[in-house]
Design an enzyme around this catalytic site. Structure first.
Site, short mmCIF file in Angstrom:
data_model
loop_
_atom_site.label_atom_id
_atom_site.label_comp_id
_atom_site.label_asym_id
_atom_site.label_seq_id
_atom_site.Cartn_x
_atom_site.Cartn_y
_atom_site.Cartn_z
N GLY A 93 0.81 -1.22 0.00
CA GLY A 93 0.00 0.00 0.00
C GLY A 93 0.84 1.27 0.00
N ALA A 94 0.19 2.38 0.39
CA ALA A 94 0.80 3.72 0.26
C ALA A 94 1.27 3.87 -1.19
CB ALA A 94 1.94 3.94 1.25
N LEU A 95 0.34 3.64 -2.09
CA LEU A 95 0.69 3.48 -3.50
C LEU A 95 1.16 4.78 -4.15
CD1 LEU A 95 -2.30 1.17 -4.56
CD2 LEU A 95 -0.01 0.50 -3.77
N HIS B 233 4.09 1.95 -8.14
CA HIS B 233 3.14 0.84 -7.98
C HIS B 233 2.10 0.85 -9.11
CE1 HIS B 233 4.08 1.38 -3.49
NE2 HIS B 233 4.39 0.12 -3.71
N GLN C 279 7.84 -9.61 7.71
CA GLN C 279 9.04 -9.24 6.94
C GLN C 279 9.76 -8.04 7.54
OE1 GLN C 279 6.68 -8.45 3.27
NE2 GLN C 279 8.04 -6.73 2.97
N GLU D 168 11.45 -4.70 -10.19
CA GLU D 168 12.89 -4.95 -10.15
C GLU D 168 13.58 -4.04 -9.14
OE1 GLU D 168 14.56 -4.68 -14.04
OE2 GLU D 168 13.66 -6.55 -14.69
N LYS D 169 12.87 -3.04 -8.66
CA LYS D 169 13.42 -2.18 -7.61
C LYS D 169 13.91 -3.02 -6.44
CE LYS D 169 10.84 0.13 -4.58
NZ LYS D 169 11.43 -0.07 -3.26
N ASP D 170 13.13 -4.05 -6.13
CA ASP D 170 13.51 -4.97 -5.05
C ASP D 170 14.06 -6.24 -5.72
OD1 ASP D 170 12.37 -3.37 -2.75
OD2 ASP D 170 10.66 -3.50 -4.08
N GLN E 52 14.55 -9.52 -3.84
CA GLN E 52 13.22 -10.11 -3.56
C GLN E 52 12.68 -10.85 -4.79
OE1 GLN E 52 9.83 -8.06 -1.46
NE2 GLN E 52 9.22 -7.55 -3.53
P1 AMP Z 1 5.88 -2.52 -1.73
O1 AMP Z 1 4.54 -1.95 -1.51
O2 AMP Z 1 7.00 -1.59 -1.42
O3 AMP Z 1 6.03 -3.90 -1.11
O4 AMP Z 1 5.99 -2.75 -3.28
C1 AMP Z 1 5.06 -3.55 -3.96
C2 AMP Z 1 5.60 -3.90 -5.31
O5 AMP Z 1 5.83 -2.70 -6.04
C3 AMP Z 1 6.97 -4.63 -5.22
O6 AMP Z 1 6.99 -5.64 -6.21
C4 AMP Z 1 7.95 -3.52 -5.52
O7 AMP Z 1 9.17 -4.00 -6.06
C5 AMP Z 1 7.15 -2.71 -6.53
N1 AMP Z 1 7.64 -1.33 -6.61
C6 AMP Z 1 7.73 -0.43 -5.61
N2 AMP Z 1 8.28 0.71 -6.04
C7 AMP Z 1 8.53 0.53 -7.37
C8 AMP Z 1 9.11 1.34 -8.39
N3 AMP Z 1 9.55 2.56 -8.13
N4 AMP Z 1 9.20 0.82 -9.62
C9 AMP Z 1 8.77 -0.45 -9.90
N5 AMP Z 1 8.22 -1.26 -8.98
C10 AMP Z 1 8.11 -0.78 -7.74
#
Ligand code: AMP
Length: 282
Positions: A25-27, A31, A55, A142-144, A147
């Protein structure tokens, strides 16, 4: 959860391909781009929002992690998301739930060094989400990057009937990867943060010329610290598949880094021989 499965089963029964996009969240626009990217690959999009306690380490920001469900739901609706799944902690971790999932090797080092239980928590929640939703594909940023590699290994090893797909990192104009945690940066820190991307681009250029990685990476760490970064947790060249350490760009690779400006963490990654530079921040 039964209603969720039934809905997905109905879609699949008429030949529709279903994608799951797991989030906390906090999209932000990163996202939303991921969700739109998933929509290119599938007929139906399920987005999950769950701030996953398992996590986060005991000293990490679970309680403070930004939560904006109403706003998130509106953003998702506006881009045509078919289903938002936002379970509670007790649904995902009912009393008596003890099963752990670890993915050795690929979870070790990099982010796993400073966060030794993090990827087990990710593996546990993503397995649960995949089995609840039963999508055809699941899409991760791919940012993570570590993961993404952990989850690809997990799906392959457990014969999970889902295709794990990566999606390129989305950035601000100055190169900083979009991240919910960018909100933690002060104005001054936010000005310094894009130096990480700049540094990775320079490194990628030199690596593409055939330079040896180690001295370059050491010099880059020093100059980032001189520029205001308080800690470079790691800055490494790793194989794009499997994350083996590399000292030359001898195969498709990524530069991976997690760097700190005071209490805010930035994570960056870059460059395959055939890929443009990548940088990410958490
Ligand atoms: P999170 O809410 O941070 O767990 O992210 C959820 C998904 O969005 C994960 O697969 C992240 O890698 C992806 N994500 C977060 N920020 C970005 C970004 N700037 N670019 C691409 N994917 C992202």
């Amino acid at each position: 959860m039964l209603a969720l499965r039934q809905k997905v089963r109905q879609w699949r029964a008429v030949g529709e391909r279903v994608a799951l996009v797991p989030t906390m969240g906090a999209l932000h626009e990163g996202h939303l781009a991921l969700v739109k990217g998933a929509a290119q690959q599938a007929d139906r999009i399920v987005v999950s929002i769950f701030v996953n306690p398992s996590q986060f380490g005991p000293q990490e920001d679970f309680a403070a992690y930004p939560r904006r469900e109403q706003e998130d739901a509106e953003k998702l609706m506006a881009i045509g998301t078919d289903l938002l799944y936002a379970p509670s902690v007790t649904v995902m971790y009912p009393q008596g739930d003890v099963t752990q999932i670890t993915v050795p090797n690929v979870s070790e080092g990099l982010c796993g060094a400073a966060r030794p239980t993090h990827f087990a928590g990710v593996a546990r929640i993503v397995t649960k989400l995949l089995l609840q939703v039963l999508p055809d594909i699941a899409v991760f940023g791919e940012k993570d990057y570590q993961q993404l590699q952990v989850l690809k290994r997990l799906a392959e090893d457990l014969f999970l009937p889902v295709e794990i797909q990566g999606f390129p990192t989305q950035r601000a104009e100055d190169g900083l990867a979009l991240s919910s945690r960018n909100a933690y940066l002060t104005e001054e820190e936010r000005k310094i943060a894009p130096l990480l991307y700049e540094s990775l681009q320079n490194l990628a250029g030199a690596l593409h010329q055939g330079a040896e990685a180690e001295p370059l990476l050491n010099a880059a760490k020093e100059s980032l610290c001189a520029a205001g970064f308080t800690k470079i947790d790691y800055l490494e060249l790793r194989a794009a598949e499997g994350l083996a350490p590399l000292n030359h760009l001898s195969e498709p690779a990524r530069l991976l880094t997690q760097s700190t400006i005071r209490c805010s963490h930035l994570v960056a990654m870059s460059c395959g021989k055939h890929d443009p530079l990548e940088l990410c921040a958490i």
